[in-house]
Motif scaffolding. Structure first.
Motif, PDB file in Angstrom:
ATOM      1  N   PRO A  51      25.855  44.187  39.329  1.00 57.63           N
ATOM      2  CA  PRO A  51      27.076  45.024  39.324  1.00 57.63           C
ATOM      3  C   PRO A  51      28.031  44.602  38.218  1.00 57.63           C
ATOM      4  CG  PRO A  51      26.602  44.180  41.524  1.00 57.63           C
ATOM      5  CD  PRO A  51      25.678  43.477  40.594  1.00 57.63           C
ATOM      6  N   LEU A  52      28.611  45.574  37.545  1.00 55.04           N
ATOM      7  CA  LEU A  52      29.608  45.303  36.517  1.00 55.04           C
ATOM      8  C   LEU A  52      30.986  45.590  37.094  1.00 55.04           C
ATOM      9  CD1 LEU A  52      30.384  44.564  33.640  1.00 55.04           C
ATOM     10  CD2 LEU A  52      29.999  46.929  32.982  1.00 55.04           C
ATOM     11  N   ASN A  53      31.761  44.525  37.312  1.00 49.86           N
ATOM     12  CA  ASN A  53      33.079  44.673  37.919  1.00 49.86           C
ATOM     13  C   ASN A  53      34.178  44.154  37.004  1.00 49.86           C
ATOM     14  OD1 ASN A  53      32.060  45.641  40.481  1.00 49.86           O
ATOM     15  ND2 ASN A  53      31.326  43.556  40.823  1.00 49.86           N
ATOM     16  N   SER A  54      33.917  44.136  35.710  1.00 45.72           N
ATOM     17  CA  SER A  54      34.858  43.506  34.788  1.00 45.72           C
ATOM     18  C   SER A  54      35.669  44.494  33.973  1.00 45.72           C
ATOM     19  CB  SER A  54      34.084  42.568  33.841  1.00 45.72           C
ATOM     20  OG  SER A  54      33.513  41.509  34.555  1.00 45.72           O
ATOM     21  N   GLY A  55      35.649  45.759  34.346  1.00 42.80           N
ATOM     22  CA  GLY A  55      36.480  46.728  33.660  1.00 42.80           C
ATOM     23  C   GLY A  55      35.820  47.283  32.410  1.00 42.80           C
ATOM     24  N   ARG A  56      36.645  47.675  31.491  1.00 45.35           N
ATOM     25  CA  ARG A  56      36.229  48.421  30.307  1.00 45.35           C
ATOM     26  C   ARG A  56      35.865  47.442  29.180  1.00 45.35           C
ATOM     27  NH1 ARG A  56      40.390  52.839  27.779  1.00 45.35           N
ATOM     28  NH2 ARG A  56      39.049  53.737  26.176  1.00 45.35           N
ATOM     29  N   ILE A  57      34.584  47.278  28.940  1.00 46.99           N
ATOM     30  CA  ILE A  57      34.100  46.284  27.992  1.00 46.99           C
ATOM     31  C   ILE A  57      34.111  46.859  26.578  1.00 46.99           C
ATOM     32  CG2 ILE A  57      32.179  44.796  27.346  1.00 46.99           C
ATOM     33  CD1 ILE A  57      33.408  44.071  30.003  1.00 46.99           C
ATOM     34  N   GLN A  58      34.672  46.102  25.632  1.00 44.07           N
ATOM     35  CA  GLN A  58      34.703  46.529  24.228  1.00 44.07           C
ATOM     36  C   GLN A  58      33.552  45.925  23.437  1.00 44.07           C
ATOM     37  OE1 GLN A  58      35.857  44.284  21.447  1.00 44.07           O
ATOM     38  NE2 GLN A  58      35.227  45.890  20.031  1.00 44.07           N
ATOM     39  N   SER A  59      33.285  44.642  23.616  1.00 46.55           N
ATOM     40  CA  SER A  59      32.142  43.974  22.976  1.00 46.55           C
ATOM     41  C   SER A  59      31.894  42.659  23.688  1.00 46.55           C
ATOM     42  CB  SER A  59      32.407  43.738  21.482  1.00 46.55           C
ATOM     43  OG  SER A  59      33.494  42.845  21.308  1.00 46.55           O
ATOM     44  N   MET A  60      30.699  42.065  23.475  1.00 52.33           N
ATOM     45  CA  MET A  60      30.408  40.800  24.133  1.00 52.33           C
ATOM     46  C   MET A  60      29.404  39.998  23.317  1.00 52.33           C
ATOM     47  SD  MET A  60      27.965  41.751  27.381  1.00 52.33           S
ATOM     48  CE  MET A  60      26.324  42.463  27.166  1.00 52.33           C
ATOM     49  N   ASP A  61      29.330  38.712  23.625  1.00 52.49           N
ATOM     50  CA  ASP A  61      28.377  37.813  22.976  1.00 52.49           C
ATOM     51  C   ASP A  61      27.873  36.833  24.023  1.00 52.49           C
ATOM     52  OD1 ASP A  61      26.906  36.824  20.788  1.00 52.49           O
ATOM     53  OD2 ASP A  61      28.362  35.223  20.481  1.00 52.49           O
TER      54      ASP A  61
END
Length: 416
Positions: free
Chosen positions: A405-415
Protein backbone atom coordinates in the motif's frame (compact mmCIF):
# COMPACT_ATOMS: atom_id res chain seq x y z
CA UNK A 1 8.77 25.55 -23.38
CA UNK A 2 11.65 23.09 -23.71
CA UNK A 3 12.41 23.39 -20.02
CA UNK A 4 8.75 22.90 -19.11
CA UNK A 5 8.50 19.78 -21.28
CA UNK A 6 11.72 18.34 -19.88
CA UNK A 7 10.43 18.80 -16.36
CA UNK A 8 7.34 16.85 -17.41
CA UNK A 9 9.67 14.04 -18.48
CA UNK A 10 11.17 13.99 -15.00
CA UNK A 11 7.95 14.50 -13.00
CA UNK A 12 5.36 11.82 -12.24
CA UNK A 13 2.69 11.85 -9.57
CA UNK A 14 1.28 9.07 -7.36
CA UNK A 15 -1.54 9.04 -4.85
CA UNK A 16 -2.13 7.12 -1.63
CA UNK A 17 -4.68 4.29 -1.42
CA UNK A 18 -5.22 0.86 0.11
CA UNK A 19 -3.70 -1.63 -2.29
CA UNK A 20 -2.96 -5.10 -0.96
CA UNK A 21 0.20 -7.13 -1.18
CA UNK A 22 0.16 -9.11 -4.40
CA UNK A 23 2.43 -12.07 -5.18
CA UNK A 24 2.75 -13.08 -8.81
CA UNK A 25 3.85 -16.53 -10.06
CA UNK A 26 4.24 -18.22 -6.68
CA UNK A 27 6.41 -21.32 -6.83
CA UNK A 28 4.87 -24.20 -4.86
CA UNK A 29 8.05 -26.29 -4.72
CA UNK A 30 9.82 -23.96 -2.29
CA UNK A 31 10.49 -24.96 1.35
CA UNK A 32 7.65 -24.05 3.69
CA UNK A 33 7.83 -21.85 6.78
CA UNK A 34 5.31 -20.89 9.46
CA UNK A 35 5.55 -18.14 12.05
CA UNK A 36 4.75 -18.27 15.77
CA UNK A 37 4.36 -15.19 17.99
CA UNK A 38 5.60 -15.56 21.58
CA UNK A 39 5.41 -11.88 22.53
CA UNK A 40 5.10 -10.82 26.16
CA UNK A 41 4.54 -7.08 25.63
CA UNK A 42 2.40 -4.77 23.46
CA UNK A 43 -1.25 -4.81 22.50
CA UNK A 44 -2.88 -7.04 19.92
CA UNK A 45 -2.94 -4.30 17.28
CA UNK A 46 0.84 -3.79 17.34
CA UNK A 47 1.56 -7.51 17.51
CA UNK A 48 -0.58 -8.11 14.43
CA UNK A 49 1.06 -5.18 12.62
CA UNK A 50 4.51 -6.65 13.26
CA UNK A 51 3.38 -10.12 12.19
CA UNK A 52 1.98 -8.85 8.89
CA UNK A 53 5.17 -6.88 8.17
CA UNK A 54 7.31 -9.96 8.82
CA UNK A 55 5.12 -12.18 6.62
CA UNK A 56 5.43 -9.66 3.80
CA UNK A 57 9.23 -9.51 4.16
CA UNK A 58 9.52 -13.30 4.14
CA UNK A 59 7.43 -13.43 0.98
CA UNK A 60 9.62 -10.84 -0.73
CA UNK A 61 12.65 -13.09 -0.12
CA UNK A 62 11.08 -15.42 -2.73
CA UNK A 63 12.88 -18.48 -1.32
CA UNK A 64 10.11 -19.84 0.91
CA UNK A 65 6.40 -20.64 0.78
CA UNK A 66 5.18 -18.61 3.74
CA UNK A 67 2.15 -19.59 5.81
CA UNK A 68 -0.04 -16.53 6.47
CA UNK A 69 -1.86 -17.78 9.58
CA UNK A 70 -1.20 -16.04 12.89
CA UNK A 71 -0.42 -18.54 15.65
CA UNK A 72 0.78 -18.09 19.22
CA UNK A 73 3.19 -20.22 21.27
CA UNK A 74 5.50 -19.90 24.27
CA UNK A 75 9.01 -18.86 23.28
CA UNK A 76 10.57 -21.76 25.24
CA UNK A 77 8.02 -24.35 24.11
CA UNK A 78 9.68 -27.65 23.19
CA UNK A 79 7.31 -28.24 20.28
CA UNK A 80 5.76 -26.09 17.60
CA UNK A 81 1.97 -25.73 17.62
CA UNK A 82 0.24 -28.72 16.07
CA UNK A 83 -0.86 -26.73 12.99
CA UNK A 84 2.82 -26.09 12.15
CA UNK A 85 4.21 -29.60 12.63
CA UNK A 86 4.41 -30.37 8.89
CA UNK A 87 6.26 -27.20 7.87
CA UNK A 88 9.92 -27.42 6.90
CA UNK A 89 10.76 -24.47 9.16
CA UNK A 90 9.07 -22.53 11.94
CA UNK A 91 10.16 -19.00 12.83
CA UNK A 92 9.33 -18.12 16.43
CA UNK A 93 9.81 -14.63 17.84
CA UNK A 94 9.16 -12.74 21.06
CA UNK A 95 8.52 -9.00 21.25
CA UNK A 96 9.15 -7.39 24.62
CA UNK A 97 9.63 -3.85 25.84
CA UNK A 98 13.01 -2.90 27.26
CA UNK A 99 14.41 0.04 29.18
CA UNK A 100 13.45 3.45 27.86
CA UNK A 101 10.66 2.04 25.72
CA UNK A 102 12.99 0.11 23.43
CA UNK A 103 11.63 -2.69 21.26
CA UNK A 104 13.45 -5.98 21.81
CA UNK A 105 12.99 -9.06 19.65
CA UNK A 106 14.24 -12.59 20.15
CA UNK A 107 14.04 -14.87 17.11
CA UNK A 108 14.74 -18.56 16.60
CA UNK A 109 14.25 -20.82 13.60
CA UNK A 110 13.17 -24.40 14.25
CA UNK A 111 13.48 -27.47 12.07
CA UNK A 112 11.93 -30.70 13.39
CA UNK A 113 11.47 -28.92 16.74
CA UNK A 114 15.21 -28.21 17.01
CA UNK A 115 16.70 -24.73 16.90
CA UNK A 116 18.90 -24.24 13.83
CA UNK A 117 19.29 -20.45 13.96
CA UNK A 118 18.71 -17.59 16.34
CA UNK A 119 19.35 -13.87 16.78
CA UNK A 120 18.32 -10.93 18.95
CA UNK A 121 17.38 -7.40 17.86
CA UNK A 122 16.86 -4.07 19.60
CA UNK A 123 15.69 -0.66 18.38
CA UNK A 124 14.89 2.49 20.32
CA UNK A 125 11.12 2.46 19.84
CA UNK A 126 8.23 0.72 18.12
CA UNK A 127 7.92 3.39 15.42
CA UNK A 128 10.81 1.79 13.54
CA UNK A 129 9.69 -1.82 13.97
CA UNK A 130 9.68 -2.34 10.20
CA UNK A 131 13.48 -2.20 10.15
CA UNK A 132 13.62 -5.05 12.68
CA UNK A 133 11.35 -7.11 10.45
CA UNK A 134 13.50 -6.31 7.40
CA UNK A 135 16.65 -7.32 9.34
CA UNK A 136 15.04 -10.59 10.45
CA UNK A 137 14.14 -11.47 6.87
CA UNK A 138 17.64 -10.51 5.73
CA UNK A 139 19.18 -12.83 8.34
CA UNK A 140 16.85 -15.69 7.38
CA UNK A 141 17.98 -15.25 3.79
CA UNK A 142 21.64 -15.37 4.87
CA UNK A 143 20.98 -18.47 6.97
CA UNK A 144 19.43 -20.18 3.95
CA UNK A 145 22.57 -19.45 1.91
CA UNK A 146 20.81 -17.37 -0.73
CA UNK A 147 22.22 -14.39 -2.63
CA UNK A 148 22.27 -11.22 -0.53
CA UNK A 149 19.21 -9.01 -0.12
CA UNK A 150 21.16 -6.12 1.38
CA UNK A 151 18.76 -3.78 -0.44
CA UNK A 152 16.03 -4.86 1.99
CA UNK A 153 17.79 -2.93 4.76
CA UNK A 154 18.45 0.14 2.59
CA UNK A 155 16.35 3.27 2.89
CA UNK A 156 14.29 5.01 0.23
CA UNK A 157 14.30 8.79 -0.12
CA UNK A 158 11.50 10.62 -1.88
CA UNK A 159 9.89 14.03 -2.25
CA UNK A 160 6.17 14.51 -1.88
CA UNK A 161 4.01 17.48 -2.81
CA UNK A 162 2.09 18.90 0.17
CA UNK A 163 0.73 22.13 -1.38
CA UNK A 164 1.25 24.21 -4.53
CA UNK A 165 5.02 24.86 -4.76
CA UNK A 166 5.51 23.19 -1.37
CA UNK A 167 7.12 19.83 -0.79
CA UNK A 168 8.81 17.61 1.78
CA UNK A 169 11.75 15.25 1.47
CA UNK A 170 11.15 12.00 3.30
CA UNK A 171 13.29 9.00 4.25
CA UNK A 172 11.54 5.63 4.51
CA UNK A 173 12.01 1.87 4.44
CA UNK A 174 11.68 0.02 1.13
CA UNK A 175 7.93 -0.48 1.56
CA UNK A 176 7.32 3.19 2.56
CA UNK A 177 5.52 1.91 5.66
CA UNK A 178 7.84 3.97 7.87
CA UNK A 179 8.44 7.62 6.94
CA UNK A 180 10.56 10.36 8.46
CA UNK A 181 10.44 13.92 7.10
CA UNK A 182 13.96 15.33 6.86
CA UNK A 183 13.51 18.52 4.76
CA UNK A 184 10.51 20.83 5.08
CA UNK A 185 9.61 24.32 3.87
CA UNK A 186 9.88 25.56 0.31
CA UNK A 187 9.88 23.58 -2.91
CA UNK A 188 12.52 20.85 -2.64
CA UNK A 189 12.46 17.99 -5.14
CA UNK A 190 14.48 15.27 -6.92
CA UNK A 191 16.32 13.79 -3.90
CA UNK A 192 19.26 11.48 -4.70
CA UNK A 193 21.43 9.45 -2.33
CA UNK A 194 24.98 10.85 -2.32
CA UNK A 195 26.75 7.55 -1.65
CA UNK A 196 26.18 3.85 -1.10
CA UNK A 197 26.35 4.29 2.67
CA UNK A 198 23.33 6.64 2.44
CA UNK A 199 25.02 9.07 4.82
CA UNK A 200 23.99 12.09 2.73
CA UNK A 201 21.82 13.11 -0.18
CA UNK A 202 21.39 15.75 -2.88
CA UNK A 203 18.20 17.54 -3.80
CA UNK A 204 17.02 20.47 -5.92
CA UNK A 205 15.89 23.60 -4.10
CA UNK A 206 13.93 26.47 -5.66
CA UNK A 207 14.03 28.65 -2.54
CA UNK A 208 16.57 31.11 -3.98
CA UNK A 209 14.65 31.62 -7.24
CA UNK A 210 17.30 29.75 -9.22
CA UNK A 211 17.34 25.92 -9.22
CA UNK A 212 20.12 24.94 -6.81
CA UNK A 213 21.61 21.55 -6.00
CA UNK A 214 21.93 21.11 -2.24
CA UNK A 215 23.74 18.48 -0.19
CA UNK A 216 22.58 17.29 3.24
CA UNK A 217 24.74 15.36 5.73
CA UNK A 218 22.27 13.10 7.52
CA UNK A 219 24.47 12.63 10.60
CA UNK A 220 24.62 16.31 11.56
CA UNK A 221 21.93 17.86 9.35
CA UNK A 222 24.34 20.33 7.75
CA UNK A 223 23.44 21.63 4.28
CA UNK A 224 25.75 22.79 1.50
CA UNK A 225 25.07 24.67 -1.73
CA UNK A 226 26.70 22.60 -4.51
CA UNK A 227 25.83 24.28 -7.85
CA UNK A 228 23.10 26.45 -9.36
CA UNK A 229 21.82 26.83 -12.92
CA UNK A 230 19.13 28.80 -14.70
CA UNK A 231 16.23 26.76 -16.01
CA UNK A 232 16.91 23.29 -14.56
CA UNK A 233 19.04 21.53 -11.97
CA UNK A 234 18.55 17.82 -11.28
CA UNK A 235 21.00 15.22 -9.98
CA UNK A 236 19.92 12.03 -11.75
CA UNK A 237 22.76 9.68 -10.76
CA UNK A 238 25.87 9.35 -8.59
CA UNK A 239 28.90 7.24 -9.48
CA UNK A 240 29.76 4.23 -7.30
CA UNK A 241 32.72 6.09 -5.79
CA UNK A 242 30.44 9.11 -5.08
CA UNK A 243 32.89 11.46 -6.86
CA UNK A 244 30.94 12.17 -10.06
CA UNK A 245 27.36 13.33 -10.50
CA UNK A 246 25.20 13.26 -13.60
CA UNK A 247 23.18 16.47 -13.71
CA UNK A 248 20.48 17.86 -15.96
CA UNK A 249 21.05 21.59 -16.42
CA UNK A 250 19.76 24.24 -18.82
CA UNK A 251 21.99 27.32 -18.35
CA UNK A 252 21.04 28.59 -21.82
CA UNK A 253 17.49 27.26 -21.94
CA UNK A 254 18.63 23.94 -23.46
CA UNK A 255 18.29 20.92 -21.12
CA UNK A 256 21.38 18.74 -21.38
CA UNK A 257 23.21 16.08 -19.39
CA UNK A 258 26.36 17.19 -17.58
CA UNK A 259 28.96 15.42 -15.46
CA UNK A 260 30.04 17.16 -12.25
CA UNK A 261 33.20 16.43 -10.27
CA UNK A 262 32.43 16.60 -6.56
CA UNK A 263 36.04 17.41 -5.60
CA UNK A 264 36.92 20.03 -8.22
CA UNK A 265 33.36 21.45 -8.52
CA UNK A 266 33.78 21.49 -12.32
CA UNK A 267 31.07 20.42 -14.75
CA UNK A 268 31.31 19.08 -18.30
CA UNK A 269 28.50 19.13 -20.86
CA UNK A 270 27.97 15.63 -22.26
CA UNK A 271 25.04 16.06 -24.68
CA UNK A 272 24.76 18.75 -27.34
CA UNK A 273 21.55 17.89 -29.23
CA UNK A 274 19.36 20.92 -30.00
CA UNK A 275 16.47 19.48 -28.07
CA UNK A 276 15.85 17.80 -24.73
CA UNK A 277 18.39 15.44 -23.11
CA UNK A 278 17.73 14.54 -19.45
CA UNK A 279 18.01 11.85 -16.76
CA UNK A 280 21.57 10.60 -17.22
CA UNK A 281 22.35 7.21 -15.66
CA UNK A 282 25.73 5.52 -15.20
CA UNK A 283 26.22 2.20 -16.99
CA UNK A 284 29.11 -0.24 -17.22
CA UNK A 285 32.04 0.12 -19.65
CA UNK A 286 32.22 3.89 -19.12
CA UNK A 287 28.78 4.43 -20.70
CA UNK A 288 25.75 6.46 -19.70
CA UNK A 289 22.07 6.11 -20.55
CA UNK A 290 19.78 9.12 -20.87
CA UNK A 291 16.35 10.22 -22.13
CA UNK A 292 16.20 12.31 -25.32
CA UNK A 293 13.51 13.59 -27.67
CA UNK A 294 15.83 13.47 -30.71
CA UNK A 295 13.48 10.97 -32.42
CA UNK A 296 10.48 13.25 -31.98
CA UNK A 297 9.35 11.54 -28.77
CA UNK A 298 11.14 10.59 -25.53
CA UNK A 299 13.38 7.55 -25.91
CA UNK A 300 16.41 5.99 -24.24
CA UNK A 301 19.90 6.49 -25.68
CA UNK A 302 23.44 5.63 -24.60
CA UNK A 303 26.73 7.47 -24.97
CA UNK A 304 30.31 7.29 -23.76
CA UNK A 305 30.96 9.10 -20.49
CA UNK A 306 32.56 11.96 -22.41
CA UNK A 307 29.36 12.37 -24.46
CA UNK A 308 30.63 10.82 -27.71
CA UNK A 309 29.18 7.80 -29.50
CA UNK A 310 25.47 8.48 -28.99
CA UNK A 311 23.37 5.42 -29.87
CA UNK A 312 19.70 4.51 -29.63
CA UNK A 313 19.33 2.00 -26.82
CA UNK A 314 15.61 1.16 -26.86
CA UNK A 315 13.58 0.13 -29.91
CA UNK A 316 10.31 -0.82 -28.24
CA UNK A 317 7.63 1.44 -26.80
CA UNK A 318 6.55 5.05 -27.22
CA UNK A 319 7.19 7.93 -24.85
CA UNK A 320 9.98 6.10 -23.01
CA UNK A 321 10.31 8.85 -20.47
CA UNK A 322 12.35 7.46 -17.56
CA UNK A 323 14.99 4.84 -16.92
CA UNK A 324 17.37 3.36 -14.37
CA UNK A 325 20.62 1.54 -15.16
CA UNK A 326 22.66 -1.10 -13.38
CA UNK A 327 25.68 -2.57 -15.13
CA UNK A 328 24.57 -3.89 -18.51
CA UNK A 329 20.86 -3.64 -17.66
CA UNK A 330 18.41 -0.79 -18.15
CA UNK A 331 14.83 -0.70 -16.88
CA UNK A 332 12.61 1.90 -18.51
CA UNK A 333 9.03 3.16 -18.59
CA UNK A 334 7.22 2.87 -21.94
CA UNK A 335 3.77 3.96 -23.05
CA UNK A 336 1.92 1.04 -24.64
CA UNK A 337 -1.39 2.65 -25.55
CA UNK A 338 -2.50 5.91 -27.17
CA UNK A 339 -6.01 6.61 -25.94
CA UNK A 340 -7.36 10.13 -26.11
CA UNK A 341 -10.29 9.30 -23.83
CA UNK A 342 -9.05 6.66 -21.37
CA UNK A 343 -5.98 6.24 -19.19
CA UNK A 344 -2.97 4.99 -21.07
CA UNK A 345 -0.86 2.01 -20.00
CA UNK A 346 2.78 2.59 -19.06
CA UNK A 347 4.74 -0.59 -18.40
CA UNK A 348 8.29 -1.23 -17.26
CA UNK A 349 10.68 -3.15 -19.47
CA UNK A 350 14.14 -4.58 -18.92
CA UNK A 351 16.85 -4.72 -21.58
CA UNK A 352 20.48 -5.78 -21.68
CA UNK A 353 23.13 -3.99 -23.68
CA UNK A 354 24.64 -7.40 -24.52
CA UNK A 355 21.57 -8.99 -26.13
CA UNK A 356 18.57 -7.99 -28.24
CA UNK A 357 16.07 -9.46 -25.80
CA UNK A 358 13.48 -7.37 -23.96
CA UNK A 359 11.54 -8.40 -20.87
CA UNK A 360 8.29 -6.80 -19.80
CA UNK A 361 8.20 -6.43 -16.02
CA UNK A 362 4.66 -5.13 -15.51
CA UNK A 363 1.39 -5.79 -17.30
CA UNK A 364 -1.14 -3.08 -16.52
CA UNK A 365 -1.68 0.39 -15.15
CA UNK A 366 0.78 3.26 -14.96
CA UNK A 367 4.15 2.07 -13.67
CA UNK A 368 6.81 4.70 -12.98
CA UNK A 369 9.92 5.74 -11.02
CA UNK A 370 11.84 2.48 -11.65
CA UNK A 371 14.99 2.26 -9.54
CA UNK A 372 17.45 -0.63 -9.37
CA UNK A 373 18.81 -1.88 -6.09
CA UNK A 374 22.60 -1.49 -5.95
CA UNK A 375 23.16 -5.21 -6.63
CA UNK A 376 20.69 -5.20 -9.53
CA UNK A 377 18.59 -7.98 -7.98
CA UNK A 378 15.47 -5.89 -7.45
CA UNK A 379 13.58 -2.94 -8.93
CA UNK A 380 11.40 -0.61 -6.89
CA UNK A 381 8.66 1.40 -8.62
CA UNK A 382 5.24 3.00 -8.15
CA UNK A 383 2.15 1.43 -9.69
CA UNK A 384 -1.15 3.23 -10.32
CA UNK A 385 -4.00 0.97 -11.37
CA UNK A 386 -7.80 1.26 -11.03
CA UNK A 387 -7.64 4.20 -8.62
CA UNK A 388 -5.14 2.38 -6.41
CA UNK A 389 -1.48 3.25 -5.91
CA UNK A 390 1.18 0.91 -4.61
CA UNK A 391 4.91 0.54 -4.15
CA UNK A 392 6.13 -2.36 -6.26
CA UNK A 393 9.16 -4.59 -5.74
CA UNK A 394 10.26 -6.80 -8.64
CA UNK A 395 12.62 -9.67 -7.82
CA UNK A 396 14.27 -10.05 -11.21
CA UNK A 397 16.04 -13.35 -10.57
CA UNK A 398 12.91 -14.91 -9.07
CA UNK A 399 10.37 -13.50 -11.54
CA UNK A 400 8.12 -12.28 -8.74
CA UNK A 401 6.36 -8.99 -8.18
CA UNK A 402 5.12 -7.62 -4.84
CA UNK A 403 2.84 -4.66 -4.19
CA UNK A 404 2.54 -2.70 -0.92
CA UNK A 405 0.00 0.00 0.00
CA UNK A 406 1.15 3.52 -0.82
CA UNK A 407 0.11 5.84 2.00
CA UNK A 408 2.69 8.59 1.58
CA UNK A 409 0.72 11.08 -0.48
CA UNK A 410 1.65 12.63 -3.78
CA UNK A 411 5.10 11.41 -4.80
CA UNK A 412 7.23 13.65 -7.05
CA UNK A 413 10.39 11.51 -7.33
CA UNK A 414 12.32 8.92 -5.33
CA UNK A 415 15.65 7.12 -5.04
CA UNK A 416 16.69 3.83 -3.49
Amino acid sequence: MKIFFSILLLFSLSFASDATIEVIKKVDSLPTIAVEDASTSYDESFKMKFFKTLIADLNVLSILNVDRYYRVNDFDASNVVVENKDFNYVLRYKLFQGDGGSLNVQMIVLQDNKQVFGKNYKVSNTNIHVFVSHAMAYDINEFMGESSVEWMKKKVIFSRIVAPKKSEIVISDYTLAYTHVIVTGGFNIFPKWANQAQSGFYYTSFDSGKPTLMYVDIKNGNKKNIISSDGMMVCSDVSDDAKTLLLTMAPSGQPDVYSFNVDTKKSQRLTTYKGIDVNGQFMENNKIAFVSERMGYPNIFSANRNGSGVEQLVYYGNSNSSCSANGEYVVYKARESSSAFNSNTFNLHLISTKTDSIRRLTASGVNEFPRFSKDGDAVIYIKNYQAQSSIGIIRLNHNRNFLFPLNSGRIQSMDW
